[in-house]
Design a protein around this motif. Structure first.
Motif, PDB file in Angstrom:
ATOM      1  N   GLN A  61      27.357  52.762 -66.004  1.00  0.00           N
ATOM      2  CA  GLN A  61      28.396  52.075 -66.773  1.00  0.00           C
ATOM      3  C   GLN A  61      29.672  51.919 -65.963  1.00  0.00           C
ATOM      4  OE1 GLN A  61      28.318  54.753 -70.117  1.00  0.00           O
ATOM      5  NE2 GLN A  61      27.258  53.249 -71.406  1.00  0.00           N
ATOM      6  N   ALA A 130      33.352  46.202 -72.980  1.00  0.00           N
ATOM      7  CA  ALA A 130      33.391  47.105 -74.136  1.00  0.00           C
ATOM      8  C   ALA A 130      32.384  46.679 -75.199  1.00  0.00           C
ATOM      9  CB  ALA A 130      34.797  47.145 -74.719  1.00  0.00           C
ATOM     10  N   LEU A 133      29.016  48.458 -75.009  1.00  0.00           N
ATOM     11  CA  LEU A 133      28.976  49.914 -75.140  1.00  0.00           C
ATOM     12  C   LEU A 133      28.669  50.361 -76.559  1.00  0.00           C
ATOM     13  CD1 LEU A 133      32.151  50.826 -73.048  1.00  0.00           C
ATOM     14  CD2 LEU A 133      29.773  50.897 -72.302  1.00  0.00           C
ATOM     15  N   PRO A 135      29.483  52.910 -79.762  1.00  0.00           N
ATOM     16  CA  PRO A 135      30.790  53.351 -80.286  1.00  0.00           C
ATOM     17  C   PRO A 135      31.330  54.603 -79.581  1.00  0.00           C
ATOM     18  CG  PRO A 135      29.368  52.730 -82.101  1.00  0.00           C
ATOM     19  CD  PRO A 135      28.526  52.686 -80.854  1.00  0.00           C
ATOM     20  N   ASP A 137      30.709  55.555 -76.458  1.00  0.00           N
ATOM     21  CA  ASP A 137      31.153  55.175 -75.116  1.00  0.00           C
ATOM     22  C   ASP A 137      32.429  54.335 -75.173  1.00  0.00           C
ATOM     23  OD1 ASP A 137      29.123  56.556 -73.870  1.00  0.00           O
ATOM     24  OD2 ASP A 137      27.785  54.813 -73.737  1.00  0.00           O
ATOM     25  N   ARG A 138      32.562  53.523 -76.224  1.00  0.00           N
ATOM     26  CA  ARG A 138      33.802  52.750 -76.377  1.00  0.00           C
ATOM     27  C   ARG A 138      34.989  53.678 -76.576  1.00  0.00           C
ATOM     28  NH1 ARG A 138      31.124  49.177 -79.499  1.00  0.00           N
ATOM     29  NH2 ARG A 138      32.042  49.962 -81.418  1.00  0.00           N
ATOM     30  N   GLN A 139      34.771  54.784 -77.307  1.00  0.00           N
ATOM     31  CA  GLN A 139      35.849  55.765 -77.489  1.00  0.00           C
ATOM     32  C   GLN A 139      36.241  56.381 -76.150  1.00  0.00           C
ATOM     33  OE1 GLN A 139      37.258  54.834 -80.007  1.00  0.00           O
ATOM     34  NE2 GLN A 139      37.450  56.730 -81.121  1.00  0.00           N
ATOM     35  N   LEU A 141      35.958  54.904 -73.268  1.00  0.00           N
ATOM     36  CA  LEU A 141      36.690  53.854 -72.554  1.00  0.00           C
ATOM     37  C   LEU A 141      38.119  53.742 -73.068  1.00  0.00           C
ATOM     38  CD1 LEU A 141      36.634  51.549 -70.470  1.00  0.00           C
ATOM     39  CD2 LEU A 141      35.918  50.034 -72.329  1.00  0.00           C
ATOM     40  N   VAL A 142      38.286  53.813 -74.379  1.00  0.00           N
ATOM     41  CA  VAL A 142      39.630  53.757 -74.965  1.00  0.00           C
ATOM     42  C   VAL A 142      40.477  54.917 -74.461  1.00  0.00           C
ATOM     43  CG1 VAL A 142      40.910  54.040 -77.142  1.00  0.00           C
ATOM     44  CG2 VAL A 142      38.994  52.446 -77.007  1.00  0.00           C
TER      45      VAL A 142
END
Length: 161
Positions: A61, A130, A133, A135, A137-139, A141-142
């Motif tokens: 990723q 994003a 991804l 959820p 993995d999105r967290q 990233l955030v």
């Protein structure tokens, strides 16, 4: 024991105890200061920049994120060059013997538009990534974007006590 020897012993004991208390206090202060300096150095050593925002994700990723950013920057190379040229033009105009406000304003507007186009392309790349991804993995990233990005994203406001 006679009185002068007792007074001498009391003074020696007071001096030794004062030395010990000051040594302990000084050591504690140095330890606290070095811990604080080490924490500050660790925070400063943390890499900054958008490319490090995906560091909490898996290796594949992270690679995909960086490839997406690289491609976005390559696609936006004309905008990047236009922004650089615009900044150089602004500096040249500001350094001229006669200040042409209209020309400076026009050069600034062109530079601003080029910067906006570049930023839009990079931000679109981040959003596209994003979207792929989960959820969780999105967290991650955030979290990385909040700590390391230069996108202008701010951490959530802390409630005031």
């Amino acid at each position: 024991m006679n009185e002068p020897a007792l007074k001498r012993g009391l003074v020696v004991s007071l001096v030794v105890n004062l030395f010990l208390v000051c040594s302990i206090a000084g050591g504690a202060w140095r330890w606290w200061a070095s811990e604080r300096a080490a924490t500050a150095a660790a925070m400063a050593a943390q890499p900054r920049g958008l490319r490090f925002a995906a560091d909490e994700l898996s290796a594949d990723q992270r690679r995909a994120f960086r490839v997406g950013l690289r491609d976005a920057r390559r696609d936006a190379a004309p905008s990047l060059q236009a922004a650089r040229d615009g900044r150089q033009e602004v500096l040249r105009l500001l350094g001229a013997p006669e200040l042409d406000r209209a020309a400076v304003a026009d050069a600034l507007a062109r530079t601003r538009e080029a910067d906006k186009a570049l930023r839009a392309r990079v931000e679109t790349s981040v959003v596209d990534f994003a979207a792929t991804l989960s959820p969780e993995d999105r967290q991650k990233l955030v979290s990385g974007l909040t700590r390391r990005s230069t996108l202008g994203l701010l951490p959530p406001a802390q409630p005031k006590p």
